[in-house]
Write a protein that holds these residues in place. Structure first.
Motif, PDB file in Angstrom:
ATOM      1  N   GLY A  57       0.813  -1.201   0.000  1.00 23.00           N
ATOM      2  CA  GLY A  57       0.000   0.000   0.000  1.00 23.00           C
ATOM      3  C   GLY A  57       0.851   1.257   0.000  1.00 23.00           C
ATOM      4  N   ALA A  58       1.969   1.207   0.707  1.00 24.96           N
ATOM      5  CA  ALA A  58       2.883   2.352   0.768  1.00 24.96           C
ATOM      6  C   ALA A  58       3.671   2.514  -0.520  1.00 24.96           C
ATOM      7  N   SER A  59       3.832   1.435  -1.289  1.00 25.63           N
ATOM      8  CA  SER A  59       4.734   1.468  -2.449  1.00 25.63           C
ATOM      9  C   SER A  59       4.226   2.339  -3.592  1.00 25.63           C
ATOM     10  N   LEU A  60       2.964   2.729  -3.575  1.00 27.89           N
ATOM     11  CA  LEU A  60       2.458   3.661  -4.581  1.00 27.89           C
ATOM     12  C   LEU A  60       2.973   5.072  -4.331  1.00 27.89           C
ATOM     13  N   VAL A  61       3.432   5.315  -3.095  1.00 25.21           N
ATOM     14  CA  VAL A  61       3.838   6.644  -2.661  1.00 25.21           C
ATOM     15  C   VAL A  61       5.332   6.710  -2.379  1.00 25.21           C
ATOM     16  N   LEU A  62       5.828   5.766  -1.582  1.00 21.76           N
ATOM     17  CA  LEU A  62       7.224   5.757  -1.155  1.00 21.76           C
ATOM     18  C   LEU A  62       8.042   4.841  -2.056  1.00 21.76           C
ATOM     19  N   GLU A  63       9.218   5.307  -2.456  1.00 23.51           N
ATOM     20  CA  GLU A  63      10.047   4.546  -3.400  1.00 23.51           C
ATOM     21  C   GLU A  63      11.473   4.389  -2.878  1.00 23.51           C
ATOM     22  N   PRO A  64      12.126   3.296  -3.271  1.00 24.21           N
ATOM     23  CA  PRO A  64      13.540   3.097  -2.933  1.00 24.21           C
ATOM     24  C   PRO A  64      14.443   3.663  -4.031  1.00 24.21           C
ATOM     25  N   LEU A  65      15.732   3.615  -3.789  1.00 25.06           N
ATOM     26  CA  LEU A  65      16.689   4.032  -4.814  1.00 25.06           C
ATOM     27  C   LEU A  65      16.698   3.064  -5.985  1.00 25.06           C
ATOM     28  N   ALA A  66      16.538   1.774  -5.679  1.00 23.54           N
ATOM     29  CA  ALA A  66      16.520   0.738  -6.703  1.00 23.54           C
ATOM     30  C   ALA A  66      15.535  -0.325  -6.269  1.00 23.54           C
ATOM     31  N   ARG A  67      15.039  -1.069  -7.230  1.00 20.32           N
ATOM     32  CA  ARG A  67      14.145  -2.173  -6.888  1.00 20.32           C
ATOM     33  C   ARG A  67      14.379  -3.327  -7.841  1.00 20.32           C
ATOM     34  N   TYR A  68      13.532  -4.344  -7.728  1.00 21.23           N
ATOM     35  CA  TYR A  68      13.700  -5.557  -8.526  1.00 21.23           C
ATOM     36  C   TYR A  68      12.547  -5.674  -9.515  1.00 21.23           C
ATOM     37  N   ASP A  69      12.879  -6.038 -10.759  1.00 25.93           N
ATOM     38  CA  ASP A  69      11.831  -6.195 -11.755  1.00 25.93           C
ATOM     39  C   ASP A  69      11.243  -7.601 -11.692  1.00 25.93           C
ATOM     40  N   GLU A  70      10.402  -7.939 -12.661  1.00 23.32           N
ATOM     41  CA  GLU A  70       9.684  -9.204 -12.599  1.00 23.32           C
ATOM     42  C   GLU A  70      10.583 -10.420 -12.800  1.00 23.32           C
ATOM     43  N   THR A  71      11.827 -10.214 -13.238  1.00 19.89           N
ATOM     44  CA  THR A  71      12.777 -11.322 -13.383  1.00 19.89           C
ATOM     45  C   THR A  71      13.680 -11.455 -12.162  1.00 19.89           C
ATOM     46  N   GLY A  72      13.538 -10.532 -11.192  1.00 25.07           N
ATOM     47  CA  GLY A  72      14.419 -10.523 -10.035  1.00 25.07           C
ATOM     48  C   GLY A  72      15.676  -9.705 -10.250  1.00 25.07           C
ATOM     49  N   THR A  73      15.770  -9.005 -11.388  1.00 23.77           N
ATOM     50  CA  THR A  73      16.926  -8.174 -11.691  1.00 23.77           C
ATOM     51  C   THR A  73      16.810  -6.822 -10.998  1.00 23.77           C
ATOM     52  N   MET A  74      17.880  -6.377 -10.358  1.00 26.58           N
ATOM     53  CA  MET A  74      17.869  -5.060  -9.729  1.00 26.58           C
ATOM     54  C   MET A  74      17.922  -3.986 -10.807  1.00 26.58           C
ATOM     55  N   VAL A  75      17.051  -2.990 -10.679  1.00 28.39           N
ATOM     56  CA  VAL A  75      16.984  -1.912 -11.664  1.00 28.39           C
ATOM     57  C   VAL A  75      16.993  -0.568 -10.952  1.00 28.39           C
ATOM     58  N   PRO A  76      17.621   0.452 -11.552  1.00 32.85           N
ATOM     59  CA  PRO A  76      17.650   1.780 -10.921  1.00 32.85           C
ATOM     60  C   PRO A  76      16.265   2.405 -10.915  1.00 32.85           C
TER      61      PRO A  76
END
Length: 569
Positions: A57-76
């Motif tokens: 619920g928070a992720s629509l508002v708060l974001e990290p510097l990087a996250r993981y895409d649907e393959t598990g790859t870290m993306v900026p």
């Protein structure tokens, strides 16, 4: 504002080329998107809740510097690139990592995002006078400093071959320092305005929040991509149950997306046949399991109930007892009855990626009622006239709690029968998921408080590397009144050997060696009986056929790409 005037869309992978979809011409052009999380959101600060529904619920508002895409790859995400040794972002000695924010980032109130916000966020979570559910993400951090307005340098106490704990993934976003300045330490749970309406960098801002009921979001006017999100508003409704949530997408069309379809597979198939919506799924690291209380949950202990200070559990610290409980369970029946193709038998809390999946506990795949009975006989537990085993005046009687859900209640009923075959008496209790996973330190019913003998639930971790996940079961992570009942170590398992091995993992570079250490950590939890794994669950959702731009993601927030969602024309 009326709740039905809402809408939302997602942008993360599109910007990265991870998703291919139609160009979105105008922010908000597609109106409102309706999402249902039948476990309602309780708080919009992921640092104060371990519930997946709150993190998402928070992720629509708060974001990290990087996250993981649907393959598990870290993306900026809020940065230009992922720091590595090769590009100079990670020091040669692996003692520091430096992140570079994208220039021009704005908070939703129009103010500048700076490195000072990251420094504050780390201080906020690492403050020892309070509790932080995600503190494992900040393991071995010595300092976080703002080199300049756009440069964040994290220095570690030890070399970190995998330095991507802080500020990576939905569980570790950046907070606005100005908003949370007076909310550190013991004051953190008291900051209702900030915790219920965080200022963020994401595609949406909170317009209205009714805890354990509904969140209304509107498009962030300062979002960094001018043509996103396509949906001008989002209605995130909570409550009900998984079956009714699935029905609201695939039969009535009232909602566009339903999370966590823990629904019998034949029911989902019947709904999908209507042609209005579809079931989507992906396997990550989610495990339906028992977390076993190593401390005494006796209500007579008062404030010491389910704490280390209250003493050990009368019998669940005996590995023979917990092994017998595990041996008596026919996991194939549980999968067949409640999960179908969306479930697999597992004997590990760390089932994926495959390299990290231990085979040392495979004995659990074959139920052995006779062996379980023999083990309890050997441990001195005698069957009484009522069919319940007892020893030294203590009955082998368990309070088994979980969240309210038809599949989970079906699983409870089956396991109660299985345990009855070995002389174990079981009392069943179910709690609303909004409360169970809500993290309210004043509630007696949260999964962190564990006012029961065993509890069953599922969680997972961001990304594919398990270092910070396995760190959840360190001694320091035990929930207690001292940390506002926050922390990942619900069983109250404590082992100096385990803690030392977590530290070894943190300093190990080679992936094969990391995998072996992670498997050892997993096996220690299994051998101690602190965790009894049941089912490796796929992440399952229901989505309207009219929604485009979403990639199911088991490695991060399920709503990770909501800025790129749109309505099919």
């Amino acid at each position: 504002m009326r709740l039905r005037n809402l809408l939302s869309a997602t942008a993360a992978a599109a910007a990265l080329g991870a998703l291919a979809g139609p160009a979105l011409a105008e922010r908000g052009a597609d109106g409102q998107v309706n999402i249902i999380y039948w476990q309602a959101v309780s708080i919009l600060n992921p640092y104060l809740s371990g519930g997946t529904k709150d993190v998402e619920g928070a992720s629509l508002v708060l974001e990290p510097l990087a996250r993981y895409d649907e393959t598990g790859t870290m993306v900026p995400w809020l940065v230009e690139e992922i720091p590595t040794v090769e590009n100079g972002g990670v020091s040669e000695d692996l003692m520091s990592i430096t992140w570079k924010l994208k220039p021009g980032l704005k908070w939703s109130d129009g103010s500048d995002v700076t490195a000072a916000d990251a420094v504050f966020t780390a201080d906020y979570c690492m403050d020892e006078t309070g509790g932080c559910q995600q503190v494992a993400n900040y393991a071995d951090v010595a300092s976080v400093e703002a080199v300049d307005d756009l440069t964040i340098k994290i220095t570690f106490t030890v070399p970190k071959p995998v330095p991507y704990g802080p500020f990576v993934g939905a569980q570790s976003p950046i907070l606005q320092a100005a908003q949370f300045a007076d909310c550190k330490g013991a004051k953190a749970p008291e900051c209702t305005d900030a915790n219920f309406g965080p200022i963020g960098t994401g595609p949406y801002v909170v317009a209205e929040f009714k805890p354990n009921d509904v969140v209304v979001y509107e498009a962030n006017p300062h979002y960094r991509e001018a043509d996103k999100p396509a949906f001008g508003s989002v209605l995130l409704k909570g409550g009900g149950d998984a079956v009714s949530a699935a029905r609201s997408v695939m039969e009535t069309g009232e909602f566009d997306y339903a999370w966590n379809m823990q629904v019998e597979p034949e029911i989902l198939a019947q709904m999908e046949a209507r042609g209005i919506g579809k079931v989507i799924s992906a396997y990550g690291t989610s495990v339906e399991r028992f977390e076993v209380n190593m401390t005494n949950p006796d209500p007579d202990l008062g404030d010491l109930r389910s704490t280390v200070e209250g003493g050990p559990h009368p019998f669940l610290t005996d590995p023979k007892v917990t092994r017998a409980l595990s041996m008596a369970i026919d996991r194939e029946i549980l999968v067949e009855a409640g999960y179908g193709a969306a479930g697999q038998v597992t004997c590990n809390v760390l089932p994926a990626p495959d390299l990290f999946n231990s085979t040392a506990n495979d004995w659990c795949k074959t139920p052995d009622v006779d062996g379980a009975n023999a083990l309890l006989d050997e441990a001195g537990w005698v069957v009484g006239s009522d069919g319940v085993r007892e020893k030294d005046g203590v009955k082998l009687s368990l309070l088994y709690q979980t969240s309210t859900n038809s599949v989970r209640q079906g699983t409870q009923a089956l396991i109660k029968q299985m345990w009855q075959e070995i002389g174990v008496e079981t009392e069943l209790r179910n709690i609303s998921g909004s409360v169970f996973f809500g993290g309210d330190p004043s509630s007696p019913d949260t999964f962190q408080k564990l006012y029961a003998d065993v509890e069953m639930f599922t969680n997972n971790f961001d990304g594919t590397d398990p270092e910070k996940y396995m760190a959840n079961w360190r001694c320091s992570e035990i929930p207690s009144p001292k940390n506002n009942w926050l922390g990942g170590n619900n069983p109250r398992f404590c082992s100096e050997e385990y803690d030392a091995l977590v530290q070894t993992l943190a300093g190990t570079a080679k992936i094969e060696e990391r995998a072996e250490i992670a498997k050892q950590l997993n096996d220690m939890l299994m051998e101690s009986g602190a965790i009894i794994p049941l089912i490796h669950r796929g992440r399952v959702a229901a989505m309207a056929n009219t929604i485009e731009g979403h990639a199911m993601n088991p490695w991060d927030s399920e709503l990770w790409d909501i800025a790129s969602w749109s309505r099919a024309k």
